[in-house]
Design a protein around this motif. Structure first.
Motif, short mmCIF file in Angstrom:
data_model
loop_
_atom_site.label_atom_id
_atom_site.label_comp_id
_atom_site.label_asym_id
_atom_site.label_seq_id
_atom_site.Cartn_x
_atom_site.Cartn_y
_atom_site.Cartn_z
N VAL A 76 25.16 32.31 50.56
CA VAL A 76 25.76 33.65 50.59
C VAL A 76 27.02 33.58 51.43
N LEU A 77 28.12 34.13 50.89
CA LEU A 77 29.40 34.11 51.59
C LEU A 77 29.87 35.54 51.83
N ALA A 78 30.18 35.85 53.09
CA ALA A 78 30.62 37.19 53.46
C ALA A 78 31.78 37.09 54.44
N ASN A 79 32.67 38.07 54.36
CA ASN A 79 33.83 38.12 55.24
C ASN A 79 33.72 39.32 56.17
N ALA A 80 33.78 39.07 57.47
CA ALA A 80 33.79 40.15 58.46
C ALA A 80 35.15 40.26 59.13
N GLY A 81 36.16 39.55 58.57
CA GLY A 81 37.53 39.72 59.03
C GLY A 81 38.17 40.89 58.31
N HIS A 82 39.48 41.05 58.43
CA HIS A 82 40.11 42.26 57.88
C HIS A 82 40.49 42.11 56.41
N PHE A 83 41.28 41.11 56.08
CA PHE A 83 41.77 40.97 54.71
C PHE A 83 40.92 39.97 53.92
N ASP A 84 41.03 40.04 52.57
CA ASP A 84 40.19 39.23 51.69
C ASP A 84 40.81 37.86 51.42
N ILE A 85 41.17 37.17 52.51
CA ILE A 85 41.82 35.86 52.37
C ILE A 85 41.06 34.76 53.10
N GLU A 86 39.98 35.10 53.77
CA GLU A 86 39.28 34.10 54.58
C GLU A 86 38.44 33.16 53.71
N VAL A 87 37.78 33.72 52.70
CA VAL A 87 37.10 32.91 51.70
C VAL A 87 38.04 32.80 50.51
N ASN A 88 38.47 31.58 50.19
CA ASN A 88 39.48 31.38 49.14
C ASN A 88 38.82 31.53 47.76
N LEU A 89 38.90 32.75 47.23
CA LEU A 89 38.26 33.02 45.95
C LEU A 89 39.03 32.42 44.77
N ASP A 90 40.30 32.14 44.94
CA ASP A 90 41.05 31.44 43.89
C ASP A 90 40.48 30.04 43.69
N ASP A 91 40.23 29.35 44.81
CA ASP A 91 39.61 28.02 44.72
C ASP A 91 38.23 28.11 44.07
N LEU A 92 37.45 29.09 44.49
CA LEU A 92 36.09 29.20 43.98
C LEU A 92 36.09 29.56 42.49
N SER A 93 36.98 30.44 42.09
CA SER A 93 37.07 30.81 40.67
C SER A 93 37.45 29.62 39.81
N ALA A 94 38.35 28.78 40.33
CA ALA A 94 38.78 27.61 39.58
C ALA A 94 37.65 26.60 39.41
N LEU A 95 36.74 26.53 40.38
CA LEU A 95 35.61 25.60 40.30
C LEU A 95 34.51 26.11 39.38
N ALA A 96 34.39 27.44 39.26
CA ALA A 96 33.22 28.03 38.60
C ALA A 96 33.32 27.99 37.08
N ASP A 97 32.17 27.76 36.45
CA ASP A 97 32.06 27.89 34.99
C ASP A 97 31.90 29.34 34.58
N SER A 98 31.27 30.14 35.45
CA SER A 98 31.05 31.55 35.12
C SER A 98 30.96 32.35 36.41
N ILE A 99 31.28 33.64 36.30
CA ILE A 99 31.19 34.58 37.42
C ILE A 99 30.40 35.79 36.93
N THR A 100 29.31 36.09 37.62
CA THR A 100 28.40 37.14 37.17
C THR A 100 28.07 38.09 38.30
N GLU A 101 28.07 39.40 38.00
CA GLU A 101 27.62 40.40 38.96
C GLU A 101 26.10 40.41 38.91
N VAL A 102 25.46 39.70 39.83
CA VAL A 102 24.02 39.53 39.78
C VAL A 102 23.27 40.64 40.51
N ARG A 103 23.98 41.38 41.30
CA ARG A 103 23.40 42.48 42.07
C ARG A 103 24.57 43.34 42.52
N ASP A 104 24.36 44.62 42.69
CA ASP A 104 25.46 45.49 43.10
C ASP A 104 26.07 44.97 44.40
#
Length: 453
Positions: free
Chosen positions: A295-323
């Motif tokens: 589980v990855l969560a950010n408690a900083g201010h902006f949405d740049i601490e977890v690099n989601l561009d990198d993660l999206s590029a690695l992923a085969d699929s992205i699914t909303e598994v829970r609200d």
């Protein structure tokens, strides 16, 4: 395109206003500092003629601050400082009031976010109250013609203060701003206890998972990271701290936490929480080493601490598994779960309520007295009733501000200690807690350099 007040956009504004009003009234019952100051402001009207522009997390506790300032005679325009942290019903309840305009709305895109900032700026504020410094930055960069009429501003959070400090060092901060984040009544309670409690609570509510027995990796051991580590350990998690500062790393080590690099922590963590205020804290190299279900969560201010561009590029699929939970499935079948779209987890998640009410009462109390200080330092010929209130609170003296005869030049300023202590005293009085006073001899000893062994 200019943003519209939220009550012009809602299908059922009356119902939303009623819902928001209930939330605000509940928060108000537990915010004795703000309510005490609101009574004072209503009597003295220190902000008559002032226009306050605000970019904050628009939820119930912030609304109490807004109403506290409005009671002092200010005209207020407010928007959100995060696309996902606004509570629309609270925004509507604010906008329904005569001297408050709210253009804050949840779920805005980037263009709408900046349109709303522009709507606040279009009101030509004489004072700014900011969380993240987007409002200050935009005024300085794009609306310098307004600066001559701006008395000053207040900045709420670590990220914003860091930005403003960099602006100040570069000579680009063109009006005075108080670093509210750095004063003890904010930093030692809001950052440590507020961030720690609210982040863990919202992670638990969003995932319905326990911390007990898990390995929680906390990235950053500033005040927020310290609170996260303490609260996670208190819920029987094993805590690993990652840091870039050798002194903070050593502090975490001496507090009993395991300290290592993020690369070493990546394959071991069950939950990762970033609290650095910097970018690219968790990147491709770390994602590739993480275990299934992390589980990855950010408690900083902006949405740049977890690099989601990198993660999206690695992923085969992205699914909303829970609200509020997006699972990124990697080619080998591992799933990494990102909360709140990588944004501030304690405010941007679907169930998020932000910091506890009592904690934010202290922070917003500091904001309120700082606004009063800016106005008092800038104005001359204040009404006798306001001068009397200031003298009653701080003693005699001819100055209009808490710091007699003081004026504030452009740049970043610490909160005067007398204001921080005032807020602490109001809280102690509300809790019916008595403390000792120093004797004359103790005062003389404490303030003299002549005493030795």
């Amino acid at each position: 395109m200019s943003a519209s007040p939220i009550t012009d956009l809602l299908d059922d504004p009356e119902s939303q206003v009623e819902s928001g009003r209930q939330k605000i009234d509940w928060a108000r019952q537990h915010m004795p500092i703000c309510t005490t100051l609101e009574t004072e402001f209503a009597d003295t009207e220190p902000f008559a003629g002032q226009r306050i522009g605000m970019a904050m997390h628009v939820e119930a506790k912030t609304a109490v601050l807004v109403e506290t300032l409005a009671a002092g005679g200010a005209e207020i325009t407010i928007t959100g400082c995060n696309p996902l942290s606004t509570h629309d019903d609270v925004s509507a309840a604010l906008d329904a009031q005569e001297n408050i305009t709210s253009v804050a709305r949840r779920g805005v895109d980037e263009d709408e976010y900046y349109d709303a900032l522009e709507a606040v700026i279009a009101a030509e504020p004489t004072i700014t109250v900011d969380d993240g410094a987007d409002l200050v930055f935009r005024i300085n960069e794009q609306h310098p013609e307004l600066i001559d009429d701006i008395i000053g501003g207040c900045e709420e959070t670590t990220t914003g203060v860091n930005r403003l400090r960099a602006m100040d060092e570069d000579g680009e901060l063109d009006y005075p701003v108080f670093a509210v984040n750095d004063t003890p009544m904010k930093r030692l309670f809001d950052n440590v206890h507020g961030t720690g409690e609210s982040s863990l609570a919202n992670i638990a509510m969003t995932t319905n998972l326990s911390f007990a027995g898990k390995t929680v990796v906390v990235a950053g051991y500033g005040d927020c990271g310290r609170g996260l580590a303490k609260k996670a350990a208190g819920q029987n998690a094993h805590v690993i701290v990652t840091e870039v500062d050798p002194r903070r790393a050593l502090e975490a080590h001496m507090e009993g936490y395991e300290v290592c690099s993020m690369r070493e922590a990546a394959p071991r963590g069950d939950v990762f929480i970033t609290a650095t205020g910097n970018r690219d804290v968790i990147t491709e190299d770390h994602f590739e080493r993480m275990q299934d279900g992390a589980v990855l969560a950010n408690a900083g201010h902006f949405d740049i601490e977890v690099n989601l561009d990198d993660l999206s590029a690695l992923a085969d699929s992205i699914t909303e598994v829970r609200d509020g939970v997006r699972a990124y499935e990697l080619p080998d079948g591992r799933r990494l779960n990102v909360l709140a779209e990588g944004r501030l987890v304690n405010l941007a998640g679907p169930l998020s309520l932000g910091h506890p009410v009592e904690v934010m009462d202290q922070s917003f109390g500091v904001q309120a007295v700082c606004v009063r200080e800016l106005v008092g330092a800038a104005q001359t010929g204040l009404p006798d009733r306001l001068l009397g209130a200031i003298r009653d609170r701080f003693g005699g003296g001819s100055g209009h501000s808490a710091v007699a005869n003081h004026s504030y030049q452009p740049g970043l300023h610490p909160v005067p200690d007398v204001l921080d202590r005032e807020v602490a005293r109001i809280k102690l009085d509300a809790e019916d807690i008595a403390i000792d006073d120093m004797s004359d001899k103790q005062e003389e000893y404490a303030n003299s350099w002549r005493h030795g062994t």
